[in-house]
Design a protein around this motif. Sequence first.
Motif, mmCIF file in Angstrom:
data_model
loop_
_atom_site.group_PDB
_atom_site.id
_atom_site.type_symbol
_atom_site.label_atom_id
_atom_site.label_comp_id
_atom_site.label_asym_id
_atom_site.label_seq_id
_atom_site.Cartn_x
_atom_site.Cartn_y
_atom_site.Cartn_z
ATOM 1 N N ILE A 30 0.703 -1.203 0.204
ATOM 2 C CA ILE A 30 0.189 -0.122 0.014
ATOM 3 C C ILE A 30 1.129 1.584 0.009
ATOM 4 O O ILE A 30 0.525 2.158 -0.475
ATOM 5 N N ARG A 31 1.990 1.217 1.110
ATOM 6 C CA ARG A 31 2.621 2.572 0.665
ATOM 7 C C ARG A 31 3.100 2.545 -0.974
ATOM 8 O O ARG A 31 3.677 3.619 -0.961
ATOM 9 N N ARG A 32 3.761 1.476 -1.142
ATOM 10 C CA ARG A 32 4.475 1.955 -2.439
ATOM 11 C C ARG A 32 3.609 2.661 -3.401
ATOM 12 O O ARG A 32 3.616 3.030 -4.719
ATOM 13 N N LEU A 33 2.180 2.300 -3.620
ATOM 14 C CA LEU A 33 0.899 2.851 -4.361
ATOM 15 C C LEU A 33 1.388 4.367 -4.118
ATOM 16 O O LEU A 33 1.411 5.193 -5.575
ATOM 17 N N GLU A 34 1.605 5.079 -3.013
ATOM 18 C CA GLU A 34 2.254 6.699 -3.195
ATOM 19 C C GLU A 34 3.454 6.842 -3.953
ATOM 20 O O GLU A 34 3.442 7.991 -4.713
ATOM 21 N N SER A 64 -6.643 -4.521 8.756
ATOM 22 C CA SER A 64 -5.684 -4.943 9.001
ATOM 23 C C SER A 64 -4.254 -3.665 9.061
ATOM 24 O O SER A 64 -4.170 -2.692 10.234
ATOM 25 N N ALA A 65 -4.310 -4.356 8.228
ATOM 26 C CA ALA A 65 -2.768 -3.180 7.675
ATOM 27 C C ALA A 65 -3.486 -2.069 7.465
ATOM 28 O O ALA A 65 -2.529 -1.035 8.240
ATOM 29 N N ILE A 66 -4.039 -1.050 7.091
ATOM 30 C CA ILE A 66 -5.063 -0.510 6.865
ATOM 31 C C ILE A 66 -5.176 0.650 8.345
ATOM 32 O O ILE A 66 -4.750 1.679 8.373
ATOM 33 N N SER A 67 -5.486 -0.181 8.912
ATOM 34 C CA SER A 67 -5.713 -0.240 10.382
ATOM 35 C C SER A 67 -4.740 0.466 10.779
ATOM 36 O O SER A 67 -4.177 1.490 11.692
ATOM 37 N N HIS A 68 -3.107 -0.493 10.897
ATOM 38 C CA HIS A 68 -1.912 0.388 11.439
ATOM 39 C C HIS A 68 -0.936 1.018 10.606
ATOM 40 O O HIS A 68 -0.970 1.941 11.250
ATOM 41 N N LEU A 69 -2.196 1.843 9.529
ATOM 42 C CA LEU A 69 -0.809 2.739 8.203
ATOM 43 C C LEU A 69 -2.124 3.756 9.043
ATOM 44 O O LEU A 69 -1.605 4.981 8.962
ATOM 45 N N VAL A 70 -3.720 3.769 9.387
ATOM 46 C CA VAL A 70 -3.905 5.123 9.671
ATOM 47 C C VAL A 70 -3.696 5.331 11.305
ATOM 48 O O VAL A 70 -3.323 6.295 11.299
ATOM 49 N N GLN A 71 -3.208 4.035 11.981
ATOM 50 C CA GLN A 71 -2.430 4.760 13.073
ATOM 51 C C GLN A 71 -0.869 5.476 13.122
ATOM 52 O O GLN A 71 -0.917 6.458 14.658
ATOM 53 N N GLY A 73 0.090 7.047 10.858
ATOM 54 C CA GLY A 73 -0.757 8.883 10.581
ATOM 55 C C GLY A 73 -0.359 8.627 8.630
ATOM 56 O O GLY A 73 -0.198 10.281 8.345
ATOM 57 N N VAL A 74 0.091 6.911 8.538
ATOM 58 C CA VAL A 74 0.287 7.972 6.766
ATOM 59 C C VAL A 74 -1.377 7.837 5.909
ATOM 60 O O VAL A 74 -1.254 7.736 4.868
ATOM 61 N N LEU A 75 -2.541 7.347 6.506
ATOM 62 C CA LEU A 75 -3.393 7.256 5.652
ATOM 63 C C LEU A 75 -4.756 7.526 7.096
ATOM 64 O O LEU A 75 -4.240 7.510 7.934
ATOM 65 N N THR A 83 -10.350 5.839 2.150
ATOM 66 C CA THR A 83 -9.496 5.837 2.553
ATOM 67 C C THR A 83 -8.296 6.688 1.909
ATOM 68 O O THR A 83 -8.136 6.407 0.640
ATOM 69 N N PHE A 84 -7.441 7.858 2.580
ATOM 70 C CA PHE A 84 -6.633 8.754 1.842
ATOM 71 C C PHE A 84 -5.348 8.481 2.206
ATOM 72 O O PHE A 84 -4.954 8.572 3.565
ATOM 73 N N PHE A 85 -4.390 8.802 1.365
ATOM 74 C CA PHE A 85 -3.000 9.039 1.731
ATOM 75 C C PHE A 85 -2.839 9.926 3.086
ATOM 76 O O PHE A 85 -3.940 11.050 1.505
ATOM 77 N N ARG A 86 -2.401 10.554 3.537
ATOM 78 C CA ARG A 86 -2.443 12.146 4.213
ATOM 79 C C ARG A 86 -1.184 12.919 3.146
ATOM 80 O O ARG A 86 0.143 12.134 3.074
ATOM 81 N N SER A 87 -1.617 13.943 3.199
ATOM 82 C CA SER A 87 -0.747 14.527 2.509
ATOM 83 C C SER A 87 0.218 16.003 3.298
ATOM 84 O O SER A 87 0.201 16.891 3.428
ATOM 85 N N ARG A 88 0.928 15.475 3.919
ATOM 86 C CA ARG A 88 1.924 15.394 4.373
ATOM 87 C C ARG A 88 3.405 15.445 4.082
ATOM 88 O O ARG A 88 3.967 13.741 4.132
ATOM 89 N N PRO A 89 3.917 16.673 3.764
ATOM 90 C CA PRO A 89 5.526 16.906 2.867
ATOM 91 C C PRO A 89 6.380 15.880 4.082
ATOM 92 O O PRO A 89 6.200 16.241 5.045
#
Length: 253
Positions: A30-34, A64-71, A73-75, A83-89
């Motif tokens: 999922i990280r690679r998508l961004e 579960s994977a998405i939940s951890h990425l939300v925790q 702060g990635v999503l 669900t969206f990627f956070r726009s944090r440079p």
Amino acid sequence: MTATVAETSADSSIRRNSGVSLWRQISDRIRRLETDGQLDADGRLPPEFRLAEEFGVNRHTVRSAISHLVQEGVLRTEQGRGTFFRSRPRLAYPIGRRTRFSAGLEGQTSTLQTVLVDSATVPADTRVAEALGMAPQAHTVWLRTIGLADGEPVSTAESWFPADSLGGIADTFRRTGSITAALAALGVADYTRRSTVLTATHAGDDDLARLKLAPGAIVLATESVNVDPAGRPIQYSRTRFSADRIELTIENG
């Protein structure tokens, strides 16, 4: 059009019985998508059912994977939208001849701070002794520090200094809050980076706690040696950076 996971890598299959949990493998994909630029402008993830189909797992594992990425702060999730990627440079941290935490991140954050977590006088193991050019078991001063940007931990480091010449580094750092200022107070007016080794790995338990990351997070790890103007090693460090908050840039010269 929203990209599919299969487009992110020529080797995007999930490996069962690999020793790496399925949800962690999925979080990496999922990280690679961004990072591979495979998302639409709004940064929306494909639906859970589509991710589950493409990875060949159930939706609970994807969730579960998405939940951890939300925790972590990635999503971020938006009710009714997805669900969206956070726009944090990411903060750009340069590695060059004069690498300094505060100078490297200056102008990118409102506040910067390096906090001393622990210190001790310890014998040099083989790697530390080699890096500092000293005999094994010779005394060194060990510091553990955390780098904060706008109050958020972005790096954690262990550093060793020769105790015979820099035995007061821990107390001096407590007064100054800066490695550079502490070295200057102890007679090292300038120093340069002799070498840096860079790797990337999954965060360990210590990284999760100190950098406030979720399981499955990636850290950038550096191993470096600083020398004084005469070329004598004065500091050996192992630093871990949150890959979602920091990008390391290599400077020439």
